[in-house]
Design an enzyme around this catalytic site. Sequence first.
Site, PDB file in Angstrom:
ATOM      1  N   ASP A  74      -4.507 -39.760  54.510  1.00 49.87           N
ATOM      2  CA  ASP A  74      -4.214 -38.428  53.986  1.00 49.87           C
ATOM      3  C   ASP A  74      -5.364 -37.956  53.097  1.00 49.87           C
ATOM      4  OD1 ASP A  74      -3.147 -36.202  52.781  1.00 49.87           O
ATOM      5  OD2 ASP A  74      -1.246 -37.171  52.230  1.00 49.87           O
ATOM      6  N   ASN A 118      -0.785 -29.483  50.135  1.00 49.40           N
ATOM      7  CA  ASN A 118      -1.596 -30.199  51.134  1.00 49.40           C
ATOM      8  C   ASN A 118      -3.006 -29.612  51.201  1.00 49.40           C
ATOM      9  OD1 ASN A 118      -1.767 -32.129  53.460  1.00 49.40           O
ATOM     10  ND2 ASN A 118      -2.153 -30.252  54.599  1.00 49.40           N
ATOM     11  N   THR A 144     -10.395 -18.732  56.749  1.00 55.51           N
ATOM     12  CA  THR A 144      -9.870 -17.864  57.796  1.00 55.51           C
ATOM     13  C   THR A 144     -10.196 -16.405  57.485  1.00 55.51           C
ATOM     14  OG1 THR A 144      -7.805 -16.870  58.597  1.00 55.51           O
ATOM     15  CG2 THR A 144      -7.635 -18.190  56.626  1.00 55.51           C
ATOM     16  N   SER A 179      -0.081 -14.410  53.780  1.00 53.50           N
ATOM     17  CA  SER A 179       0.984 -15.434  53.818  1.00 53.50           C
ATOM     18  C   SER A 179       0.637 -16.498  52.787  1.00 53.50           C
ATOM     19  CB  SER A 179       1.060 -16.085  55.207  1.00 53.50           C
ATOM     20  OG  SER A 179      -0.061 -16.949  55.383  1.00 53.50           O
ATOM     21  N   TYR A 181       0.144 -19.504  53.452  1.00 56.26           N
ATOM     22  CA  TYR A 181      -0.951 -20.271  54.068  1.00 56.26           C
ATOM     23  C   TYR A 181      -2.303 -19.608  53.760  1.00 56.26           C
ATOM     24  CZ  TYR A 181      -4.472 -20.761  57.710  1.00 56.26           C
ATOM     25  OH  TYR A 181      -5.675 -20.885  58.372  1.00 56.26           O
ATOM     26  N   HIS A 182      -2.372 -18.294  54.021  1.00 54.06           N
ATOM     27  CA  HIS A 182      -3.647 -17.615  53.782  1.00 54.06           C
ATOM     28  C   HIS A 182      -4.030 -17.688  52.300  1.00 54.06           C
ATOM     29  CE1 HIS A 182      -2.574 -15.719  57.751  1.00 54.06           C
ATOM     30  NE2 HIS A 182      -3.852 -15.987  57.945  1.00 54.06           N
ATOM     31  N   LYS A 185      -5.906 -20.775  51.459  1.00 56.51           N
ATOM     32  CA  LYS A 185      -7.325 -20.716  51.831  1.00 56.51           C
ATOM     33  C   LYS A 185      -8.140 -19.972  50.763  1.00 56.51           C
ATOM     34  CE  LYS A 185      -7.317 -22.529  56.042  1.00 56.51           C
ATOM     35  NZ  LYS A 185      -8.081 -23.734  56.395  1.00 56.51           N
ATOM     36  N   VAL A 211      -8.739 -18.662  67.297  1.00 56.24           N
ATOM     37  CA  VAL A 211      -9.456 -19.372  68.359  1.00 56.24           C
ATOM     38  C   VAL A 211      -8.600 -19.400  69.628  1.00 56.24           C
ATOM     39  CG1 VAL A 211     -10.681 -21.487  68.953  1.00 56.24           C
ATOM     40  CG2 VAL A 211     -10.411 -20.855  66.548  1.00 56.24           C
ATOM     41  N   ARG A 241       0.368 -17.558  73.907  1.00 51.80           N
ATOM     42  CA  ARG A 241       1.788 -17.229  74.133  1.00 51.80           C
ATOM     43  C   ARG A 241       1.917 -16.195  75.239  1.00 51.80           C
ATOM     44  NH1 ARG A 241       3.344 -17.413  69.321  1.00 51.80           N
ATOM     45  NH2 ARG A 241       2.871 -15.290  68.709  1.00 51.80           N
ATOM     46  N   THR A 253       5.678 -10.660  74.066  1.00 46.75           N
ATOM     47  CA  THR A 253       6.332 -10.271  72.812  1.00 46.75           C
ATOM     48  C   THR A 253       5.298  -9.769  71.807  1.00 46.75           C
ATOM     49  OG1 THR A 253       6.267 -12.624  72.259  1.00 46.75           O
ATOM     50  CG2 THR A 253       8.365 -11.746  73.027  1.00 46.75           C
ATOM     51  N   TYR A 255       4.461  -7.875  68.443  1.00 45.06           N
ATOM     52  CA  TYR A 255       5.172  -7.620  67.187  1.00 45.06           C
ATOM     53  C   TYR A 255       4.890  -6.179  66.739  1.00 45.06           C
ATOM     54  CZ  TYR A 255       5.531 -12.770  66.808  1.00 45.06           C
ATOM     55  OH  TYR A 255       5.795 -14.101  67.027  1.00 45.06           O
ATOM     56  N   GLU A 328       2.993  -6.692  57.389  1.00 43.96           N
ATOM     57  CA  GLU A 328       1.577  -6.419  57.667  1.00 43.96           C
ATOM     58  C   GLU A 328       1.458  -5.004  58.221  1.00 43.96           C
ATOM     59  OE1 GLU A 328       0.386  -9.167  60.781  1.00 43.96           O
ATOM     60  OE2 GLU A 328       1.874  -8.383  62.172  1.00 43.96           O
TER      61      GLU A 328
END
Length: 404
Positions: A74, A118, A144, A179, A181-182, A185, A211, A241, A253, A255, A328
């Site tokens: 880890d 993490n 990102t 988000s 997550y973003h 970063k 990617v 997807r 789909t 959004y 968004e």
Amino acid sequence: MRICVLGGDGYCGWAAALYLSRAGHEVAIVDNFLRRQWDFELGVQTLTPIQPLADRIRVWQELTGKSIELFIGDVADYDFLSSMFEDFQPDTVVHFAEQRSAPYSMIDRKHAVFTQVNNVVGTLNVLFAIKEFKPDCHLIKLGTMGEYGTPNIDIEEGYIQIEHNGRTDLLPFPKQPGSFYHLSKVHDSHNMMFACKIWGLRATDLNQGVVYGTVTDETSLDEALINRFDYDDVFGTVLNRFCVQAVTGHPLTVYGKGGQTRGFLDIRDTVRCIELACLNPAKAGECRVFNQFTEQFSVLELARMVEAASRKMGLHVDVDHLPDPRVEAEQHYYNAKHSKLLDLGLQPHYLNDSLLDSLMNIAVKYQDRVDTSVFLPQVNWRNARNRRSKLQAAAAIAALESKS
Ligand SMILES: NC(=O)c1ccc[n+]([C@@H]2O[C@H](COP(=O)([O-])OP(=O)(O)OC[C@H]3O[C@@H](n4cnc5c(N)ncnc54)[C@H](O)[C@@H]3O)[C@@H](O)[C@H]2O)c1
């Protein structure tokens, strides 16, 4: 060079490790298989049947005669990371080892906290390990394009010249991440800039776009080297997807209005960008930023491209507009600069018909492994607690099908 690829069992990391190994570098992979565990947690799997890491590496060695060292552990565990640094003594660390899904980070409090711990602790550990064991080591860190958000002005590569009250300065470009997550970063980027400033470390922050693609020259050498192809609502990317939906006869789909515009690049360009960054390291004390993408598309444009590719294959495809689960802008200005990697010699692979065909053919080849219950978004940004169960998704898919 001695290059350590953190997160080398993942999508970008695996392709990059093989590319760098083939180019003649001494490569080590570090991973703790969290990504494979998240698949189990969510009840999803990559469309392509990836092999256990040790098997992948063994096959690579048999085919090419090149060895890749493996460190299982880890990055957020400093004792483990320290021992890896002391043992391998990297010249360059390429850091992919983060939780990289925006929807995963938005499931609930637990997943938001996990993502930030993490990612932020992992990157802090890498910075401290470089300072302690190899201060000259070049850190190449995956950020990102989502760090910037969608401002109503052109996006620069990391820094912007600002004039304010008659004075000017070159400042970090404003960040409007979309988000948790973003946000992780963005925190990483600040920590890197700070560490470069105070300790004189050298770092490259690669603000990567989305990617696509699975095949590189190296992964196509043998079926056992095949890379991930994620299409589910949490880890899947939009183009994958759409291709899987088209092949299985499901509506694409989109959004909301589908005007969400982002930077994209081919996985073959990702690995080349990493190599270019390795070969042209940042200077001591420098934290430079490259915007790593080659083209920008809106989600609806991608849907139309997949629709056209499907028609050529004799498939009829509908495009469905779902309520956007994310908070968004569904239509906005977007113009992001991306010249620094081109200046270093990147020759992009642009998204064209043959690449789309090859993605569709992968979807056809592994059609038996498709789970249609993971097509629909189940994580809504507006909820603090999302339940993500496969049963709910199956019901939602049935409703969508009866509508179309
Ligand atoms: N895939 C994309 O489209 C994309 C776009 C922009 C940026 N990125 C960035 O590129 C990097 C790689 O993305 P990816 O798509 O290959 O992701 P991935 O999930 O396929 O791979 C990440 C790998 O890191 C490992 N990992 C995660 N946390 C770890 C830890 N604490 N210790 C050791 N290993 C750990 C995982 O097990 C996994 O193998 C990420 O940082 C991501 O944010 C990816």
